[in-house]
Design an enzyme around this catalytic site. Structure first.
Site, PDB file in Angstrom:
ATOM      1  N   LYS A  91       0.838  -1.195   0.000  1.00  0.00           N
ATOM      2  CA  LYS A  91       0.000   0.000   0.000  1.00  0.00           C
ATOM      3  C   LYS A  91       0.876   1.249   0.000  1.00  0.00           C
ATOM      4  O   LYS A  91       2.016   1.207   0.479  1.00  0.00           O
ATOM      5  CB  LYS A  91      -0.855   0.020   1.281  1.00  0.00           C
ATOM      6  CG  LYS A  91      -1.972  -0.990   1.336  1.00  0.00           C
ATOM      7  CD  LYS A  91      -2.758  -0.867   2.642  1.00  0.00           C
ATOM      8  CE  LYS A  91      -3.867  -1.905   2.734  1.00  0.00           C
ATOM      9  NZ  LYS A  91      -4.944  -1.718   1.734  1.00  0.00           N
ATOM     10  N   ARG A 105     -10.126 -11.686   2.318  1.00  0.00           N
ATOM     11  CA  ARG A 105     -10.970 -12.760   1.786  1.00  0.00           C
ATOM     12  C   ARG A 105     -10.240 -14.092   1.815  1.00  0.00           C
ATOM     13  O   ARG A 105     -10.868 -15.148   1.935  1.00  0.00           O
ATOM     14  CB  ARG A 105     -11.451 -12.375   0.376  1.00  0.00           C
ATOM     15  CG  ARG A 105     -10.360 -12.227  -0.645  1.00  0.00           C
ATOM     16  CD  ARG A 105     -10.801 -11.442  -1.875  1.00  0.00           C
ATOM     17  NE  ARG A 105     -10.814 -10.000  -1.633  1.00  0.00           N
ATOM     18  CZ  ARG A 105     -11.147  -9.086  -2.542  1.00  0.00           C
ATOM     19  NH1 ARG A 105     -11.515  -9.465  -3.758  1.00  0.00           N
ATOM     20  NH2 ARG A 105     -11.125  -7.805  -2.258  1.00  0.00           N
TER      21      ARG A 105
END
Ligand code: BES
Ligand code: MN
Ligand code: ZN
Length: 498
Positions: free
Chosen positions: A275, A349
């Site tokens: 990020k 996920r």
């Protein structure tokens, strides 16, 4: 803050708080007190245009010789709109105002106006709950607080004839507030303090309340074939953990439980798909879903809920490293399904894939609900006031939506279904972990999770926009909100404890 309930006795009170209705109307007790004070209150209401809006507060100092040194007027809004949410907002605003003014104690005269949706006892309990929820501050790392930066308000007394019933209702709320605070604590902690193993220790403390706690380490998870979860943690020096908490308060101990599953990424750098630096510190709260599992299980155990619930938390740290997983890696999940990891930042996920499958296989739950700070896209879709709701079951989705409206932890449903399978289709494996660029990112993530729940009635709450309050809300100051604890506590109470 110490909360107490007692009958209405107005002597020896320094600070008296009095509810005011929309438009500035006083309740009968308020009128009587105003008369005693030679219309000081009504004159103030007129002079300051205090309109009794829910959440507004006006503090006035009385002349020498008056029976109270201070009077706090707090708005209750319109009588016919005075429900739990409004009462909590009013209680929260009152407590915060008194605290900011540096007052140490106050007594609140509780009188539910005609036509209100709450009786006196309920109004007292909800005002108190609101004040407690809003009082939370995470200040443990400040070593130089001046006295006025420290909490002042230590005692809040609620005066009503129905004080016994009020106290009973509040006692249940107090257990829930403990759970909410526990969630806020772990969500606020930095990632050098809360990492998978130290987080698992927080869960272990629930055994003191009668819950059973198991912690699986990497060795056990490897045996179970949890390649999807383990892949996320493989770049971290912190060992990944899977926590299973069971609260068996139901009449039948062998009855299938309700399962609550949480994403617990204790820090999300993005991994090799790293990020940008700006704002990355926020990713300490990427364990917010698991934080709710912790707080909720505490609440259920503390209030001795008559229900069987299992909480599961997948705890990992997502780091870049020589041993980290790479974009393009293919992992095999516990379900046997293979996943192409296109982006290592779509890690939540991957963690939930194995946590959900494990929960479904082992516990065969009646319903399975997961919480996760899963996608930035949910903030684009819904902003910061509602969580995303995804489900394979209309009834479950409807129940959760309604509870959210009542509790003020609001949700909005978005779709999952076959038409989104193309988003996660992979050329090399059973599925990939990201969707199509620029298209429905939160739905792609939910559609991915759907592959791991089988026929179990399931709902996924994407709480990325609501786990952290960047501005104060009715029930919390700036910071970790604990969103989900009250929602699921009430959902379980209403649907499974009847
Ligand atoms: N933890 C983030 C989602 C997130 C973003 C939570 C902002 C709270 C605030 C999640 O793991 C993530 O990085 N998601 C990616 C998915 C993308 C790579 C498909 C995102 O939302 O950008
Ligand atoms: Mn991520
Ligand atoms: Zn994440």
């Amino acid at each position: 803050m110490k909360i107490s309930f007692s009958g209405v006795k107005l002597d020896k009170i320094e600070t008296l708080a009095l509810g005011v209705l929309d438009g500035g109307a006083l309740t009968p007790q308020g009128k009587a007190i105003d008369k005693q004070l030679k219309s000081l209150i009504s004159r103030t209401i007129e002079g300051f245009q205090f309109k009794g809006k829910a959440g507004s507060v006006h503090l006035l100092h009385t002349p020498a010789g008056a029976p109270f040194a201070q009077i706090a007027l707090f708005g209750l809004g319109k009588a016919k709109e005075l429900d739990e949410k409004t009462a909590r907002k009013a209680g929260g605003a009152l407590g915060k105002h008194l605290d900011t003014a540096g007052l140490k104690a106050a007594s609140v005269v509780v009188e539910s106006p005609k036509g209100a949706l709450l009786d006196d006892a309920q109004l007292a309990a909800e005002l108190a709950f609101g004040a407690v929820l809003k009082s939370y501050r995470f200040q443990k790392y400040h070593t130089k607080l001046t006295p006025d930066q420290k909490p002042a308000l230590a005692k809040l007394a609620f005066l009503t004839d129905s004080h016994k019933t009020a106290k009973q209702a509040f006692d249940v709320h107090a257990s829930v507030a403990e759970g909410v605070f526990l969630t806020r604590d772990v969500v606020s902690e930095p990632a050098n303090v809360i990492y998978p193993e130290s987080f698992a220790e927080k869960f272990k403390a629930l055994t003191a309340l009668g819950a059973t706690v198991e912690v699986l380490g990497e060795k056990e998870m490897k045996k179970l074939g949890m390649g999807s979860l383990l892949g996320v943690g493989q770049g971290s020096v912190r060992e990944s953990q899977l926590v299973v908490v069971r609260w068996n308060g139901g009449a039948k101990k062998d009855e299938a439980p309700v399962a609550i599953v949480g994403k617990g990424v204790t820090f999300d750098t993005g991994g090799i798909s790293i990020k940008p630096a700006g704002g990355m510190e926020d990713m300490k709260w990427d364990m917010g879903g698991a934080g709710v599992v912790l707080g909720l299980m505490h609440a259920l155990a503390a209030r001795k809920a008559k229900v069987n619930v299992v909480g599961v938390a997948g705890l990992v740290e997502n780091m870049p490293d020589g041993n980290a997983q790479r974009p393009g890696d293919v992992v095999t999940s516990m379900s046997g399904q293979t996943i192409e990891v296109i982006n290592t930042d779509a890690e939540g996920r991957l963690v939930l894939a194995d946590a959900l499958w494990y929960t479904k296989e082992r516990f065969k739950p009646k319903a399975m609900i997961n919480l996760a700070t899963l996608t930035g896209a949910i903030i684009v879709a819904l902003g910061k006031s509602r969580g995303g709701l995804f489900s394979n079951n209309d009834k479950l989705a409807g129940q959760l939506f309604k509870v959210g409206e009542k509790e003020g932890e609001r949700l909005w449903r978005l779709p999952v279904g076959e038409e989104y399978d193309s988003h996660i289709k992979s050329d090399i494996a059973d599925m990939k972990n990201v969707g199509k660029p620029g298209q429905a990112g939160s739905i792609s993530a939910a559609q991915f999770l759907l592959q791991f729940v089988g026929d179990t009635p399931w709902a996924h709450l994407d709480i990325a926009g609501v786990a952290w309050a960047y501005e104060e809300i009715d029930t919390a100051r700036k910071g970790a909100s604990g969103f989900g604890v009250r929602l699921l506590n009430r959902f379980i109470a209403e649907q499974y404890e009847k």
